[in-house]
Design an enzyme around this catalytic site. Structure first.
Site, PDB file in Angstrom:
ATOM      1  N   TRP A 137      -3.653 -28.822  15.843  1.00  0.00           N
ATOM      2  CA  TRP A 137      -3.106 -28.415  14.528  1.00  0.00           C
ATOM      3  C   TRP A 137      -3.775 -27.099  14.140  1.00  0.00           C
ATOM      4  O   TRP A 137      -5.001 -26.998  14.196  1.00  0.00           O
ATOM      5  CB  TRP A 137      -3.374 -29.510  13.497  1.00  0.00           C
ATOM      6  CG  TRP A 137      -2.914 -29.175  12.118  1.00  0.00           C
ATOM      7  CD1 TRP A 137      -1.730 -28.566  11.783  1.00  0.00           C
ATOM      8  CD2 TRP A 137      -3.611 -29.416  10.907  1.00  0.00           C
ATOM      9  NE1 TRP A 137      -1.660 -28.432  10.429  1.00  0.00           N
ATOM     10  CE2 TRP A 137      -2.786 -28.946   9.854  1.00  0.00           C
ATOM     11  CE3 TRP A 137      -4.838 -30.003  10.587  1.00  0.00           C
ATOM     12  CZ2 TRP A 137      -3.153 -29.024   8.520  1.00  0.00           C
ATOM     13  CZ3 TRP A 137      -5.214 -30.096   9.249  1.00  0.00           C
ATOM     14  CH2 TRP A 137      -4.380 -29.598   8.236  1.00  0.00           C
ATOM     15  N   ASP A 218      -8.718 -37.755  13.750  1.00  0.00           N
ATOM     16  CA  ASP A 218      -7.815 -37.243  12.718  1.00  0.00           C
ATOM     17  C   ASP A 218      -6.552 -38.087  12.797  1.00  0.00           C
ATOM     18  O   ASP A 218      -5.838 -38.037  13.804  1.00  0.00           O
ATOM     19  CB  ASP A 218      -7.512 -35.768  12.997  1.00  0.00           C
ATOM     20  CG  ASP A 218      -6.556 -35.186  11.962  1.00  0.00           C
ATOM     21  OD1 ASP A 218      -6.247 -33.979  12.059  1.00  0.00           O
ATOM     22  OD2 ASP A 218      -6.120 -35.930  11.065  1.00  0.00           O
ATOM     23  N   LYS A 254       2.231 -38.150   5.212  1.00  0.00           N
ATOM     24  CA  LYS A 254       3.487 -38.418   5.917  1.00  0.00           C
ATOM     25  C   LYS A 254       3.905 -39.869   5.810  1.00  0.00           C
ATOM     26  O   LYS A 254       5.080 -40.165   5.559  1.00  0.00           O
ATOM     27  CB  LYS A 254       3.347 -38.054   7.397  1.00  0.00           C
ATOM     28  CG  LYS A 254       3.195 -36.549   7.665  1.00  0.00           C
ATOM     29  CD  LYS A 254       1.916 -36.014   7.126  1.00  0.00           C
ATOM     30  CE  LYS A 254       1.462 -34.624   7.401  1.00  0.00           C
ATOM     31  NZ  LYS A 254       2.248 -33.599   7.880  1.00  0.00           N
TER      32      LYS A 254
HETATM   33  C1  CBA Z   1      -2.957 -33.445  12.773  1.00  0.00           C
HETATM   34  C2  CBA Z   1      -2.925 -33.202  11.301  1.00  0.00           C
HETATM   35  N1  CBA Z   1      -4.038 -33.475  10.574  1.00  0.00           N
HETATM   36  C3  CBA Z   1      -4.059 -33.284   9.245  1.00  0.00           C
HETATM   37  C4  CBA Z   1      -2.951 -32.793   8.575  1.00  0.00           C
HETATM   38  C5  CBA Z   1      -3.160 -32.591   7.104  1.00  0.00           C
HETATM   39  O1  CBA Z   1      -2.193 -32.997   6.301  1.00  0.00           O
HETATM   40  P1  CBA Z   1      -2.521 -33.239   4.744  1.00  0.00           P
HETATM   41  O2  CBA Z   1      -3.713 -32.457   4.360  1.00  0.00           O
HETATM   42  O3  CBA Z   1      -1.276 -32.792   4.059  1.00  0.00           O
HETATM   43  O4  CBA Z   1      -2.774 -34.705   4.624  1.00  0.00           O
HETATM   44  C6  CBA Z   1      -1.751 -32.473   9.283  1.00  0.00           C
HETATM   45  C7  CBA Z   1      -0.511 -31.915   8.590  1.00  0.00           C
HETATM   46  N2  CBA Z   1       0.160 -30.899   9.327  1.00  0.00           N
HETATM   47  C8  CBA Z   1       1.533 -30.519   9.015  1.00  0.00           C
HETATM   48  O5  CBA Z   1       2.286 -31.683   8.899  1.00  0.00           O
HETATM   49  C9  CBA Z   1       2.144 -29.671  10.078  1.00  0.00           C
HETATM   50  O6  CBA Z   1       3.324 -29.299   9.906  1.00  0.00           O
HETATM   51  O7  CBA Z   1       1.458 -29.397  11.066  1.00  0.00           O
HETATM   52  C10 CBA Z   1       1.659 -29.748   7.717  1.00  0.00           C
HETATM   53  O8  CBA Z   1       1.685 -30.638   6.674  1.00  0.00           O
HETATM   54  C11 CBA Z   1       0.595 -28.755   7.541  1.00  0.00           C
HETATM   55  O9  CBA Z   1      -0.066 -28.799   6.504  1.00  0.00           O
HETATM   56  O10 CBA Z   1       0.444 -27.960   8.425  1.00  0.00           O
HETATM   57  C12 CBA Z   1      -1.754 -32.702  10.666  1.00  0.00           C
HETATM   58  O11 CBA Z   1      -0.642 -32.449  11.391  1.00  0.00           O
END
Ligand code: CBA
Length: 409
Positions: A137, A218, A254
């Site tokens: 990510w 994660d 999600k």
């Molecule tokens: C592996 C991973 N870990 C942590 C998070 C953090 O998510 P949050 O802080 O919103 O709980 C994402 C979200 N990544 C994305 O879904 C993505 O499209 O890769 C997007 O929401 C992002 O923020 O980049 C993720 O893909």
């Protein structure tokens, strides 16, 4: 004032930049395959029915207010969040070896864990380098470098098979200095959609144990990958049962659709030992100090919604149903995209689209092909060829398949 050489212009975040470009695109047949957020078959965000019910309960509660939560967050959430990830019958919970802190979604949990390790991971045998999968990510790199931890990468994706480069991953983690920090995606790897098999997870647990590495899990897609909450947490539970000291960043963005509510949890698990419960108490006290200075206390609204669902058996069952709806639709889109590409005879093989799991498909499309799809067909995806499968639906999957076929030829 800050001169440019001191505060240079930063590049726009790739993902949020893509989201902005998509929103600005006036084309009627634009398709958003970028951000990792669920969309229903009408390309609309989906407020889970169970979340709507919990929302009603919160809003009809005469006692509801906007007071501060404790520093560690809403206890009725963090305790159930721990059961969700470790399993209600986990020995770690029974032996009070788990410290849980509500965080600003997954990102906040990753940051709190990174900050904690930056400050305290100086014990004998600790190597402070954080190993991230390649690719991973996009945000992982800056989360760890921002707290001053050096980062390195381990091979993860095999371009030729579009599957896991397991040998490469093991070799790098074997050659890494003992006691390194290793970030592992618990399930639904982002961006590749490739997960180790249970057997491969078992081998990794053995390798990391021998190396005394520090696992940093994660988990942002529990229940979203297979539709089964326990199955999607099996890698973490395997490592806990193997007796690791480890940490977990848990996102509810999600699987609850609580993206903007920033609901999540950070968990520390002490290794089994007579002093484990006491260690856990000390760790919890230091996490509270860090949390207080970072955010003081976490946001209440999304926490209440998630807590109501996790604490009510009927709502929990309905949530599992909602999870199956989301994961089921994504799996259906995987099948449809693959079969349409195969029907078109699009050059190359496309089985990886259904072999991969979770929110994303790592298509193998090159950056020029991705840019062509964006410019000529108004189809938006990240430059690395990652497709957020929930952006596909029964109306646009044919259009996307035909466009991919054109740019690949
Ligand atoms: C592996 C991973 N870990 C942590 C998070 C953090 O998510 P949050 O802080 O919103 O709980 C994402 C979200 N990544 C994305 O879904 C993505 O499209 O890769 C997007 O929401 C992002 O923020 O980049 C993720 O893909």
């Amino acid at each position: 004032s800050f001169p440019a050489e001191v505060v240079p212009q930063a590049p726009e975040d790739p993902l949020f930049g893509l989201m902005r470009a998509y929103k600005a695109d006036p084309s009627p047949n634009k398709v958003d395959l970028g951000i990792g957020a669920y969309r229903d078959d009408n390309a609309k965000p989906w407020v889970l029915p169970v979340v709507k019910k919990a929302d009603e309960i919160v809003r009809n509660d005469p006692e509801a207010n906007h007071e501060y939560l404790p520093i560690a967050g809403l206890a009725s959430l963090t305790s159930k969040a721990a059961e969700l990830v470790f399993g209600a019958s986990s020995p770690a919970l029974a032996e009070k070896r788990v410290a849980s802190v509500q965080a600003i979604s997954g990102t906040g949990a990753l940051h709190l864990g990174a900050l904690f390790l930056a400050k305290f991971y100086k014990i004998a045998g600790a190597n402070r380098t954080v190993y991230l999968s390649n690719p991973t990510w996009a945000n992982h790199h800056q989360i760890f470098t921002n707290v001053g931890l050096p980062i390195a990468s381990y091979p993860y994706f095999d371009k030729s098979t579009r599957g896991l480069d397991f040998e490469g991953m093991k070799a790098t983690l074997r050659d890494a200095p003992d006691g390194s920090i290793v970030v592992l995606h618990a399930c639904a790897h982002n961006p590749t959609g490739v997960d180790p098999s249970p057997e491969q997870w078992a081998e990794l647990a053995q390798l990391l144990k021998e190396k005394r590495h520090f696992p940093f899990f994660d988990t942002a897609y529990q229940g979203f990958a297979s539709g089964d909450l326990d199955r999607d947490a099996s890698s973490i539970r395997l490592f806990v049962e193997a007796g690791f000291e480890l940490v977990v960043a848990q996102s509810f963005a999600k699987n609850f659709g609580l993206y903007g509510q920033r609901a999540g949890c950070f968990h520390y698990v002490a290794a089994p030992a007579p002093s484990a419960a006491e260690t856990t108490t000390r760790v919890a006290s230091q996490l509270a100090i860090l949390q207080r200075s970072e955010i003081s206390n976490p946001p209440i609204y999304g926490a209440k919604i998630a807590s109501i669902v996790l604490n009510d058996p009927a709502l929990f069952a309905e949530w599992q149903d909602n999870l199956r709806t989301m994961s089921g639709r994504i799996i259906d889109m995987r099948k449809q995209l693959r079969s349409k590409l195969e029907e078109l005879g699009t050059p190359g093989t496309w089985n990886h689209i259904t072999d991969q799991i979770g929110m994303f498909s790592f298509t193998g499309l090159t950056e020029p092909q991705v840019l062509k799809l964006r410019e000529e067909y108004h189809i938006y995806m990240t430059k690395n060829g990652r497709i957020s499968m929930a952006g596909l639906n029964s109306r646009n999957v044919e259009y996307v398949a035909k466009a991919v076929d054109k740019v690949v030829r």
